[in-house]
Design a protein around this motif. Structure first.
Motif, PDB file in Angstrom:
ATOM      1  N   ASN A 198       0.825  -1.215   0.000  1.00 57.06           N
ATOM      2  CA  ASN A 198       0.000   0.000   0.000  1.00 57.06           C
ATOM      3  C   ASN A 198       0.858   1.263   0.000  1.00 57.06           C
ATOM      4  N   ASP A 199       1.936   1.259   0.779  1.00 60.75           N
ATOM      5  CA  ASP A 199       2.845   2.407   0.800  1.00 60.75           C
ATOM      6  C   ASP A 199       3.475   2.624  -0.571  1.00 60.75           C
ATOM      7  N   PHE A 200       3.835   1.542  -1.239  1.00 60.06           N
ATOM      8  CA  PHE A 200       4.455   1.619  -2.556  1.00 60.06           C
ATOM      9  C   PHE A 200       3.497   2.240  -3.567  1.00 60.06           C
ATOM     10  N   CYS A 201       2.250   1.813  -3.535  1.00 61.81           N
ATOM     11  CA  CYS A 201       1.252   2.350  -4.451  1.00 61.81           C
ATOM     12  C   CYS A 201       0.998   3.834  -4.167  1.00 61.81           C
ATOM     13  N   THR A 202       0.904   4.182  -2.888  1.00 60.84           N
ATOM     14  CA  THR A 202       0.675   5.577  -2.496  1.00 60.84           C
ATOM     15  C   THR A 202       1.828   6.472  -2.947  1.00 60.84           C
TER      16      THR A 202
ATOM     17  N   ILE B 182       4.273  10.605  -6.719  1.00 63.40           N
ATOM     18  CA  ILE B 182       5.308  11.092  -7.628  1.00 63.40           C
ATOM     19  C   ILE B 182       4.739  11.367  -9.016  1.00 63.40           C
ATOM     20  N   LEU B 183       3.917  10.440  -9.510  1.00 65.09           N
ATOM     21  CA  LEU B 183       3.377  10.580 -10.864  1.00 65.09           C
ATOM     22  C   LEU B 183       2.155  11.483 -10.929  1.00 65.09           C
ATOM     23  N   ASP B 184       1.575  11.752  -9.754  1.00 65.34           N
ATOM     24  CA  ASP B 184       0.347  12.550  -9.701  1.00 65.34           C
ATOM     25  C   ASP B 184      -0.745  11.923 -10.566  1.00 65.34           C
ATOM     26  N   ILE B 185      -0.822  10.594 -10.501  1.00 68.43           N
ATOM     27  CA  ILE B 185      -1.868   9.838 -11.198  1.00 68.43           C
ATOM     28  C   ILE B 185      -2.555   8.956 -10.158  1.00 68.43           C
ATOM     29  N   PRO B 186      -3.657   9.403  -9.588  1.00 62.72           N
ATOM     30  CA  PRO B 186      -4.260   8.714  -8.445  1.00 62.72           C
ATOM     31  C   PRO B 186      -4.748   7.300  -8.731  1.00 62.72           C
ATOM     32  N   ASN B 187      -5.007   6.973  -9.977  1.00 63.87           N
ATOM     33  CA  ASN B 187      -5.556   5.649 -10.280  1.00 63.87           C
ATOM     34  C   ASN B 187      -4.516   4.647 -10.779  1.00 63.87           C
ATOM     35  N   THR B 188      -3.242   5.037 -10.738  1.00 59.58           N
ATOM     36  CA  THR B 188      -2.194   4.126 -11.178  1.00 59.58           C
ATOM     37  C   THR B 188      -2.097   2.938 -10.221  1.00 59.58           C
ATOM     38  N   LYS B 189      -2.080   1.740 -10.788  1.00 61.40           N
ATOM     39  CA  LYS B 189      -1.960   0.526  -9.980  1.00 61.40           C
ATOM     40  C   LYS B 189      -0.567  -0.055 -10.177  1.00 61.40           C
ATOM     41  N   VAL B 190       0.201  -0.104  -9.098  1.00 59.09           N
ATOM     42  CA  VAL B 190       1.519  -0.714  -9.164  1.00 59.09           C
ATOM     43  C   VAL B 190       1.613  -1.789  -8.083  1.00 59.09           C
ATOM     44  N   SER B 191       2.440  -2.767  -8.317  1.00 63.79           N
ATOM     45  CA  SER B 191       2.633  -3.845  -7.351  1.00 63.79           C
ATOM     46  C   SER B 191       3.989  -4.494  -7.582  1.00 63.79           C
ATOM     47  N   VAL B 192       4.352  -5.374  -6.666  1.00 61.15           N
ATOM     48  CA  VAL B 192       5.612  -6.099  -6.748  1.00 61.15           C
ATOM     49  C   VAL B 192       5.316  -7.573  -6.584  1.00 61.15           C
TER      50      VAL B 192
ATOM     51  N   PRO C 248      17.111 -18.454  -2.443  1.00 62.12           N
ATOM     52  CA  PRO C 248      16.775 -17.027  -2.586  1.00 62.12           C
ATOM     53  C   PRO C 248      17.821 -16.212  -3.324  1.00 62.12           C
ATOM     54  N   GLN C 249      19.047 -16.705  -3.415  1.00 61.83           N
ATOM     55  CA  GLN C 249      20.085 -16.000  -4.189  1.00 61.83           C
ATOM     56  C   GLN C 249      19.839 -16.121  -5.681  1.00 61.83           C
ATOM     57  N   ARG C 250      18.825 -16.929  -6.087  1.00 67.42           N
ATOM     58  CA  ARG C 250      18.469 -17.099  -7.496  1.00 67.42           C
ATOM     59  C   ARG C 250      17.090 -16.513  -7.821  1.00 67.42           C
ATOM     60  N   HIS C 251      16.373 -16.058  -6.818  1.00 63.65           N
ATOM     61  CA  HIS C 251      15.017 -15.559  -7.024  1.00 63.65           C
ATOM     62  C   HIS C 251      15.037 -14.166  -7.644  1.00 63.65           C
ATOM     63  N   ASP C 252      13.864 -13.718  -8.086  1.00 63.78           N
ATOM     64  CA  ASP C 252      13.762 -12.404  -8.711  1.00 63.78           C
ATOM     65  C   ASP C 252      12.551 -11.659  -8.146  1.00 63.78           C
ATOM     66  N   ILE C 253      12.570 -10.346  -8.307  1.00 71.61           N
ATOM     67  CA  ILE C 253      11.458  -9.477  -7.902  1.00 71.61           C
ATOM     68  C   ILE C 253      10.992  -8.743  -9.142  1.00 71.61           C
ATOM     69  N   GLN C 254       9.707  -8.786  -9.376  1.00 70.54           N
ATOM     70  CA  GLN C 254       9.129  -8.188 -10.583  1.00 70.54           C
ATOM     71  C   GLN C 254       8.281  -6.982 -10.200  1.00 70.54           C
ATOM     72  N   PHE C 255       8.549  -5.851 -10.840  1.00 72.59           N
ATOM     73  CA  PHE C 255       7.758  -4.643 -10.629  1.00 72.59           C
ATOM     74  C   PHE C 255       6.692  -4.565 -11.721  1.00 72.59           C
ATOM     75  N   LEU C 256       5.447  -4.397 -11.294  1.00 73.43           N
ATOM     76  CA  LEU C 256       4.317  -4.384 -12.222  1.00 73.43           C
ATOM     77  C   LEU C 256       3.679  -2.999 -12.252  1.00 73.43           C
ATOM     78  N   PHE C 257       3.502  -2.483 -13.451  1.00 72.40           N
ATOM     79  CA  PHE C 257       2.876  -1.183 -13.665  1.00 72.40           C
ATOM     80  C   PHE C 257       1.605  -1.430 -14.468  1.00 72.40           C
ATOM     81  N   ASP C 258       0.440  -1.227 -13.824  1.00 66.51           N
ATOM     82  CA  ASP C 258      -0.842  -1.592 -14.444  1.00 66.51           C
ATOM     83  C   ASP C 258      -0.799  -3.039 -14.936  1.00 66.51           C
ATOM     84  N   GLN C 259      -0.259  -3.924 -14.066  1.00 62.51           N
ATOM     85  CA  GLN C 259      -0.198  -5.378 -14.269  1.00 62.51           C
ATOM     86  C   GLN C 259       0.766  -5.807 -15.381  1.00 62.51           C
ATOM     87  N   LEU C 260       1.594  -4.897 -15.877  1.00 59.43           N
ATOM     88  CA  LEU C 260       2.582  -5.231 -16.900  1.00 59.43           C
ATOM     89  C   LEU C 260       3.984  -5.142 -16.299  1.00 59.43           C
TER      90      LEU C 260
END
Length: 362
Positions: free
Chosen positions: A192-196, A201-211, A253-265
């Motif tokens: 929730n903090d990440f989305c807020t 920053i983008l000043d786009i209130p409906n932007t959906k981001v996740s990790v 975990p030294q082989r795992h990855d983290i994916q950043f999603l912007f509007d599910q992409l």
């Protein structure tokens, strides 16, 4: 030897590139975390022709004055708190720190190691004791890799190798599972903090981001403890033959990855470089917000020449965010206009030129 008195609010180091500004931030980070945020061996921090160096910080913490010292001697680091040797994880737990750097802003477009570093920094903010967990896991990983390399080099009998590997994995698997579940938990808590922060920053209130957290190309963000453990156990069995051939650990975990999603992409492929930097900036801001919510205070904040990586709009938004924080901030920049933009009455300014550090006005 240089001595610097940091402002309790904001201390700014200003100067051209290559003058030594980053060395100041790096020294503070090294003393607290026991490692640099730039690649290289400890002897790089030692003046040519010598074999020893030290960094000493006098810290007022909970109204008590404490001395933190990091010594580098013959390529080895030692950390002392009030003249008693302590482990780096204990220092990190006692003096939390968050770093913004140009390297971190490029984490999405670069390899997974930078993204793992991001989430592990978050992990320590989530629970400072996790610095010890990460140290234990990395030590166990080194031992496992050494064993596999010794087998590949025929320095150990096959029967002995199997027994030692079985014994090692009794520690490695639980540690690997614990690191993974803690990472997943931290990412969920920051969502929730990440989305807020991104919307701010983008000043786009409906932007959906996740990790998302990726294990073997599979989303694992919703995995429970047992699912994580058995996913690792299955990979251990699947990859044992390949590990023997390669001489290195191929799961964990030294082989795992983290994916950043912007509007599910996937932001790595569908976002511009500016948007990618925005997401990392928001992630770091969210880390600060989350830490304050959990621990009722902000960590020390270090920013190394991040402003030059941002366009004017995002730079102004970052400055606006920084002004709201009730914490100590150390910042480097080449931008002579920054003191004016931030409000010169709210910060102490040092000019850095060829390693010389001069307080503004002196």
């Amino acid at each position: 030897m240089s001595q610097i008195e940091f402002d309790s609010n904001v201390t700014l180091f200003i100067g051209d590139n290559g003058q030594g500004k980053t060395n100041i931030i790096e020294a503070v980070y090294l003393a607290i975390t026991g490692k640099s945020f730039r690649p290289g061996k400890p002897d790089l921090f030692v003046k040519k022709g010598t074999h020893q160096a030290f960094i000493e910080l006098n810290i007022i913490h909970n109204q008590l004055k404490e001395s933190l010292k990091c010594e580098i001697n013959n390529n080895k680091k030692s950390v002392y708190l009030n003249n008693k040797r302590v482990s780096a994880p204990k220092i990190q737990a006692r003096f939390p720190v968050v770093l913004f750097s140009p390297e971190s802003l490029s984490a999405i477009k670069e390899g997974p190691e930078l993204r793992r570093n991001l989430v592990d920094e978050l992990l320590i903010s989530h629970n400072p004791k996790n610095s010890g967990l990460l140290a234990d896991f990395n030590n166990c990983l080194r031992n496992r890799n050494k064993l596999l390399k010794n087998r590949l080099a025929e320095k150990i009998l096959e029967s002995e190798f199997s027994d030692v590997l079985t014994s090692l994995d009794q520690s490695f698997l639980p540690l690997a599972a614990k690191v993974t579940t803690e990472r997943i938990s931290a990412l969920k808590n920051i969502e929730n903090d990440f989305c807020t922060a991104t919307q701010f920053i983008l000043d786009i209130p409906n932007t959906k981001v996740s990790v998302d957290y990726i294990i073997s190309s599979q989303s694992a963000l919703q995995f429970g403890d047992k699912e994580v453990y058995y996913a690792l156990l299955n990979r251990q069995r699947e990859l044992l033959s390949a590990e023997k051939d390669s001489g290195m650990t191929l799961f964990g975990p030294q082989r795992h990855d983290i994916q950043f999603l912007f509007d599910q992409l996937d932001a790595k492929y569908y976002c511009s470089q500016g948007q990618q930097r925005t997401l990392i900036l928001a992630f770091k801001m969210a880390q600060m917000m989350y830490h304050c919510r959990v621990h009722k205070s902000y960590p020390l904040l270090l920013l190394d020449d991040v402003l030059s990586e941002l366009d004017p709009t995002k730079r102004n938004l970052l400055i606006s965010y920084l002004k709201q924080l009730d914490t100590q901030i150390l910042l480097t920049t080449t931008d002579l206009e920054f003191p004016i933009a931030f409000g010169s009455e709210k910060l102490t300014v040092y000019k850095v030129n060829q390693g010389d550090i001069i307080k503004n006005g002196e």
